[in-house]
Each structure stands twice: as structure tokens, then as C-alpha cells.
Write a protein that holds these residues in place. Structure first.
Motif, PDB file in Angstrom:
ATOM      1  N   PRO A  54       0.821  -1.224   0.000  1.00 41.71           N
ATOM      2  CA  PRO A  54       0.000   0.000   0.000  1.00 41.71           C
ATOM      3  C   PRO A  54       0.849   1.266   0.000  1.00 41.71           C
ATOM      4  CG  PRO A  54      -0.114  -1.096   2.134  1.00 41.71           C
ATOM      5  CD  PRO A  54       0.629  -2.005   1.237  1.00 41.71           C
ATOM      6  N   LEU A  55       2.162   1.114   0.326  1.00 36.49           N
ATOM      7  CA  LEU A  55       3.024   2.287   0.338  1.00 36.49           C
ATOM      8  C   LEU A  55       3.461   2.700  -1.048  1.00 36.49           C
ATOM      9  CD1 LEU A  55       5.321   1.424   3.378  1.00 36.49           C
ATOM     10  CD2 LEU A  55       3.519   3.139   3.288  1.00 36.49           C
ATOM     11  N   LEU A  56       3.258   1.845  -2.043  1.00 38.54           N
ATOM     12  CA  LEU A  56       3.683   2.158  -3.405  1.00 38.54           C
ATOM     13  C   LEU A  56       2.937   3.360  -3.942  1.00 38.54           C
ATOM     14  CD1 LEU A  56       4.064  -0.955  -5.719  1.00 38.54           C
ATOM     15  CD2 LEU A  56       5.682   0.884  -5.344  1.00 38.54           C
ATOM     16  N   ASP A  57       3.699   4.248  -4.560  1.00 30.58           N
ATOM     17  CA  ASP A  57       3.098   5.419  -5.192  1.00 30.58           C
ATOM     18  C   ASP A  57       2.446   4.981  -6.493  1.00 30.58           C
ATOM     19  OD1 ASP A  57       4.459   8.483  -6.633  1.00 30.58           O
ATOM     20  OD2 ASP A  57       2.427   7.932  -6.010  1.00 30.58           O
ATOM     21  N   ASP A  58       1.139   5.059  -6.547  1.00 30.56           N
ATOM     22  CA  ASP A  58       0.495   4.484  -7.722  1.00 30.56           C
ATOM     23  C   ASP A  58      -0.236   5.534  -8.544  1.00 30.56           C
ATOM     24  OD1 ASP A  58      -1.470   5.119  -6.007  1.00 30.56           O
ATOM     25  OD2 ASP A  58      -2.565   3.262  -6.179  1.00 30.56           O
ATOM     26  N   VAL A  59       0.457   6.127  -9.470  1.00 30.32           N
ATOM     27  CA  VAL A  59      -0.211   7.046 -10.380  1.00 30.32           C
ATOM     28  C   VAL A  59      -0.765   6.175 -11.513  1.00 30.32           C
ATOM     29  CG1 VAL A  59      -0.028   9.198 -11.626  1.00 30.32           C
ATOM     30  CG2 VAL A  59       1.431   8.789  -9.686  1.00 30.32           C
ATOM     31  N   LYS A  60      -0.121   6.204 -12.681  1.00 31.65           N
ATOM     32  CA  LYS A  60      -0.606   5.321 -13.750  1.00 31.65           C
ATOM     33  C   LYS A  60       0.448   4.264 -13.981  1.00 31.65           C
ATOM     34  CE  LYS A  60      -4.297   7.615 -15.419  1.00 31.65           C
ATOM     35  NZ  LYS A  60      -5.608   7.135 -15.637  1.00 31.65           N
ATOM     36  N   TYR A  61       0.843   3.623 -12.915  1.00 31.96           N
ATOM     37  CA  TYR A  61       1.992   2.747 -13.036  1.00 31.96           C
ATOM     38  C   TYR A  61       1.558   1.316 -13.324  1.00 31.96           C
ATOM     39  CZ  TYR A  61       5.680  -0.252 -11.187  1.00 31.96           C
ATOM     40  OH  TYR A  61       6.603  -1.235 -10.992  1.00 31.96           O
ATOM     41  N   SER A  62       2.119   0.746 -14.312  1.00 33.12           N
ATOM     42  CA  SER A  62       1.800  -0.635 -14.636  1.00 33.12           C
ATOM     43  C   SER A  62       3.025  -1.483 -14.382  1.00 33.12           C
ATOM     44  CB  SER A  62       1.374  -0.736 -16.105  1.00 33.12           C
ATOM     45  OG  SER A  62       1.257  -2.071 -16.468  1.00 33.12           O
ATOM     46  N   GLU A  63       2.841  -2.536 -13.629  1.00 27.07           N
ATOM     47  CA  GLU A  63       3.995  -3.339 -13.252  1.00 27.07           C
ATOM     48  C   GLU A  63       4.302  -4.406 -14.283  1.00 27.07           C
ATOM     49  OE1 GLU A  63       3.600  -5.003  -9.291  1.00 27.07           O
ATOM     50  OE2 GLU A  63       4.468  -6.847 -10.063  1.00 27.07           O
ATOM     51  N   LYS A  64       3.260  -4.887 -14.961  1.00 26.30           N
ATOM     52  CA  LYS A  64       3.464  -6.058 -15.794  1.00 26.30           C
ATOM     53  C   LYS A  64       3.257  -5.793 -17.278  1.00 26.30           C
ATOM     54  CE  LYS A  64       3.366  -9.890 -14.334  1.00 26.30           C
ATOM     55  NZ  LYS A  64       4.469 -10.824 -14.014  1.00 26.30           N
ATOM     56  N   ILE A  65       2.382  -4.877 -17.602  1.00 27.70           N
ATOM     57  CA  ILE A  65       1.942  -4.782 -19.000  1.00 27.70           C
ATOM     58  C   ILE A  65       2.389  -3.458 -19.604  1.00 27.70           C
ATOM     59  CG2 ILE A  65      -0.096  -4.801 -20.487  1.00 27.70           C
ATOM     60  CD1 ILE A  65      -1.390  -6.666 -18.533  1.00 27.70           C
ATOM     61  N   TYR A  66       3.018  -3.532 -20.774  1.00 23.85           N
ATOM     62  CA  TYR A  66       3.595  -2.354 -21.416  1.00 23.85           C
ATOM     63  C   TYR A  66       3.193  -2.289 -22.875  1.00 23.85           C
ATOM     64  CZ  TYR A  66       6.586  -2.472 -17.311  1.00 23.85           C
ATOM     65  OH  TYR A  66       7.044  -2.497 -16.027  1.00 23.85           O
ATOM     66  N   LYS A  67       3.020  -1.064 -23.351  1.00 29.86           N
ATOM     67  CA  LYS A  67       2.660  -0.884 -24.761  1.00 29.86           C
ATOM     68  C   LYS A  67       3.941  -0.731 -25.576  1.00 29.86           C
ATOM     69  CE  LYS A  67       0.340   2.545 -27.554  1.00 29.86           C
ATOM     70  NZ  LYS A  67      -0.731   3.502 -27.672  1.00 29.86           N
ATOM     71  N   ILE A  68       4.018  -1.476 -26.674  1.00 33.28           N
ATOM     72  CA  ILE A  68       5.193  -1.398 -27.527  1.00 33.28           C
ATOM     73  C   ILE A  68       4.930  -0.436 -28.692  1.00 33.28           C
ATOM     74  CG2 ILE A  68       6.831  -2.705 -28.922  1.00 33.28           C
ATOM     75  CD1 ILE A  68       6.810  -3.451 -25.959  1.00 33.28           C
TER      76      ILE A  68
END
Lengths: 265, 157
Positions: A54-68
């Protein structure tokens, strides 16, 4: 015995194995799972998140999925920092193609080029292989919707449904039983993804914070591809649907048991 | 400049035409059966005119690279992609030690049903400028071909 052949990635063992590549695959099997399912009208990628503090700063952060690029998206399993380097390279491969040919690169082209780079690290240079497996979902005008998997050895393959990472074998056996070739629509694929994840994730209860799901769809009329991350509300809805299905099945099963016991008496 | 190459696009075809003379010193006609057409792929071809050595060198280089793409990737490049690749090569070589004095026309019919326009025709000059048009030409014949095309080209040729 294997120890003497470990130190450099670029040599064979006496049994003809490449230990560093195998160790990389082992590292990936401990990381968060990535799941991909091809549907008739789209593709689904799902990822199991490991950083759920819960301490993670979560704006629009994606941990697993990325657009190429506009028509291609990938999911990562393994060492995140290795993945970042390769994702950068994937994006550049896509753009270089676009610069030369002025049209989007075929999905297999991008995957194949990256895999050639990954293979180089298993043969020369003295550097360790990348500890990442990717699942790629994309659309191109040659083959439509596609799903690919690549691993540290530089091997890649096209799939209808597959999983990499933690508990991937369990996931794949579930997919083998439940995936219907030629009959899976996007919402079937999403339901199947939730079903697989609820069985392979370590937790007892599936929550939206633990998973990421992305959906890729192409509109033939506008010739435009949309890649969309599912919002928390949509994930909650899917999970609730799955849980209701499960409790209904459980209730039916209990009723069955009661009637057979009654019959026995 | 005295070599003529012309391309005309219709609804479902592309027509590439060339003259077949090779002339030297303004007065000597050396050859009556010159070939200026270079196949890029099964459904795409290129006409090239200009400095004779450069023409063959550039055209063959582009053609073989497009064949290589097909071998590696298993799919055929659309004429649009072939033309853009050609233009890219022309433009990069322009500001290097080896530039090519060749004007080319790339035309073909795309095998991919998803392409909006299947018959595709492009003109690329030796400075790397590319346009797509219904009638294209290089050399002195430009003055005639483009004017006639403006007057007489129509959609349902």
C-alpha cells in the motif's frame, strides 16, 4: 558436476545443455505469472502483480503490461530491470521499421528481432542471458490477432493461449481443458483468465489489486487498434461473476450429494 | 533525361511503360531492347532511369533487399512499403559518399485485402522525394505524359 560449466553463459555442458539459460528460466518460474488468451475478436493479457504494498506510489503505473506500439502490447515475467531494457529495444525495433516502411511492423517481425538479440546473449559476449519471458499480444494486417511468447533462450512461438511465470504449468493444463478453439469471444477469454488466475495465484481470494488485465481490439472500419487496461471496477465485476458461478456450482454439487445420499437411504 | 518511364494507375491495375533505347553522345543509339523494369516482388515492380550504372546498382539493391525481407519474414511487402523503403534508401544515400542518380517509379497491386487502395503507384526522384499519383513519369516524356494524363485520366480506366 554442472558447477564447472556454469560460470560462462556461452558454453555447452557435457550433456549438451546451456545451464545459464535454464537458470534464467528457473528465475522466471518464481516470478509473477503472465497469462495470454487469443479470442476471435481480440486478445487478453493478464498479469499477476507481486508489488502490492500500500506504500507504493500508484499514479498510472503498470507493473506487468507495457505498450510497444499502437498495435502491440506485452506482459513481463521475470527480472523487471532486464525487462525494461528489452521493452525499450522492442519499441525501437517498432519505430525503426515505421521509419523505413512507413507502416506498422508485423508482430512476428518485432518478436523475431528481439529474440535474435536475446539469442546473442546465449552464444557470445560473456554476458548472462536476460531473465525475462514476454507474452506479446497484437494485431497486424497480415495475420490479424496474434499472441506470442518469448523466453531467455531466444525461442519464440505463436499461441492460442499460454502462461509463463509462477504456477504456469497448472495454468496451461487448465487452459488446455477449458479453452475452446474457434469459439472463444473476448468476454469468454476474460472469464477464463479470471478462472485460471483464481486457481494459480497463491492467495485464497482474488482481488483487483493483485492482477492487471489488458485487452486489445482492432476496429476494421476505422483501422484503429485500442489497447485498454481494465479498471478496478471492471475487475471487481469479473471476479464477482466468477465467485457467483463458483458458489452456484458448489450449491448444485451439494444438492446432488444430498439427493444421492437420500436415494441410498 | 531522354529515357522515358511512365506509370498509370487504374482501379485494379497499375501499368508501367518504358522506352527501350540506350543512346550515347546525343546521337548514337546503342541498343533497341533496353530493360528498365526491375521486379521487386511477385506483385510489385520498379522502373528506373538515369545514370546507367546507378540505375542498375540501386534497382538491384532495392529488389534483392525486398526479396530478403520476404525470405526472413515470410510475408510480402505491400507496394506502399516497397516504395517507402526505396525512398528511404535513396534519401539516406543522398547525403553520403554514394548517391544514386536514378529516378524510379514503383508500382504494384497489394495482395493484402485489408489495404484500402490495392493498386499503388509511386514516383521517387534521385533526391528522395516521393509522391503517389494516378499518372507519373520521369525524363523528357514527363512534359507530355503528365499533361495528357491531366486531360484524359479517369477513375474507371
Amino acid at each position: 558436476m554442472a558447477r564447472r560449466y556454469d560460470t560462462r553463459a556461452t558454453i555447452f555442458s557435457p550433456e549438451g545443455r546451456l545451464y545459464q539459460v535454464e537458470y534464467a528460466l528457473e528465475a522466471i518460474s518464481h516470478s509473477g505469472a503472465s497469462l495470454g488468451i487469443l479470442a476471435e475478436n481480440g486478445v487478453v493479457l493478464a498479469g499477476e502483480k507481486r508489488n502490492v504494498s500500500p506504500l507504493l506510489d500508484d499514479v498510472k503505473y503498470s507493473e506487468k503490461i507495457y505498450k510497444i506500439h499502437d498495435d502491440l502490447c506485452c506482459s513481463v515475467s521475470g527480472i523487471t530491470s532486464d525487462a525494461n531494457v528489452l521493452i525499450n529495444e522492442l519499441r525501437m525495433i517498432g519505430q525503426r521499421y515505421l521509419l523505413t516502411y512507413q507502416e506498422p511492423a508485423p508482430i512476428e517481425y518485432i518478436v523475431s528481432r528481439l529474440c535474435n538479440i536475446k539469442q546473442a546473449y546465449t552464444q557470445f559476449g560473456g554476458k548472462r542471458p536476460f531473465g525475462v519471458s514476454f507474452l506479446y499480444m497484437g494485431w497486424d494486417k497480415h495475420y490479424g490477432y496474434q499472441l506470442y511468447q518469448s523466453d531467455p533462450s531466444g525461442n519464440f512461438g505463436g499461441w492460442k493461449a499460454t502462461c509463463v511465470g509462477h504456477n504456469s504449468q497448472t495454468a496451461i493444463s487448465i487452459l488446455k481443458q477449458e479453452y475452446k478453439i474457434g469459439e472463444t469471444q473476448l468476454n469468454d477469454a476474460l472469464r477464463l483468465a479470471i478462472r485460471v488466475f483464481s486457481k494459480t495465484l497463491d492467495t485464497t481470494k482474488l482481488t483487483p489489486e493483485k492482477i492487471e488485465i489488458a485487452v486489445l481490439q482492432h476496429d476494421d472500419k476505422t483501422n484503429h487498434t485500442t489497447i485498454r487496461m481494465l479498471k478496478d471496477e471492471e475487475l471487481t465485476t469479473l471476479i464477482k461473476q466468477y465467485e457467483e458461478e463458483q458458489s452456484k456450482l458448489e450449491a448444485d454439487r451439494q444438492k446432488q450429494q444430498q439427493t444421492t445420499e437420500k436415494d441410498k437411504k | 533525361m531522354v529515357e522515358s518511364i511512365i506509370g498509370i494507375r487504374g482501379k485494379d491495375f497499375v501499368l508501367l511503360a518504358q522506352d527501350a533505347n540506350t543512346t550515347k553522345y546525343g546521337i548514337l543509339n546503342m541498343k533497341f531492347d533496353t530493360n528498365r523494369l526491375f521486379k521487386l516482388s511477385e506483385h510489385c515492380a520498379m522502373l528506373a532511369a538515369g545514370e546507367p550504372g546507378d540505375v542498375v546498382q540501386f534497382a538491384e539493391y532495392v529488389g534483392k533487399n525486398i526479396q530478403l525481407y520476404k525470405m526472413i519474414n515470410g510475408i510480402e511487402l505491400s507496394p506502399y512499403a516497397c516504395a517507402n523503403f526505396t525512398r528511404h534508401e535513396m534519401a539516406t544515400s543522398l547525403r553520403s559518399r554514394n548517391s544514386f542518380l536514378a529516378n524510379v517509379i514503383v508500382g504494384g497491386f497489394s495482395t493484402n485485402e485489408r489495404d484500402q487502395e490495392r493498386a499503388q503507384l509511386y514516383s521517387i526522384d534521385y533526391l528522395g522525394a516521393m509522391i503517389s499519383a494516378n499518372v507519373v513519369a520521369h525524363g523528357f516524356c514527363q512534359f507530355f505524359a503528365l499533361a495528357i494524363g491531366d486531360r484524359l485520366w479517369k477513375e474507371d480506366l
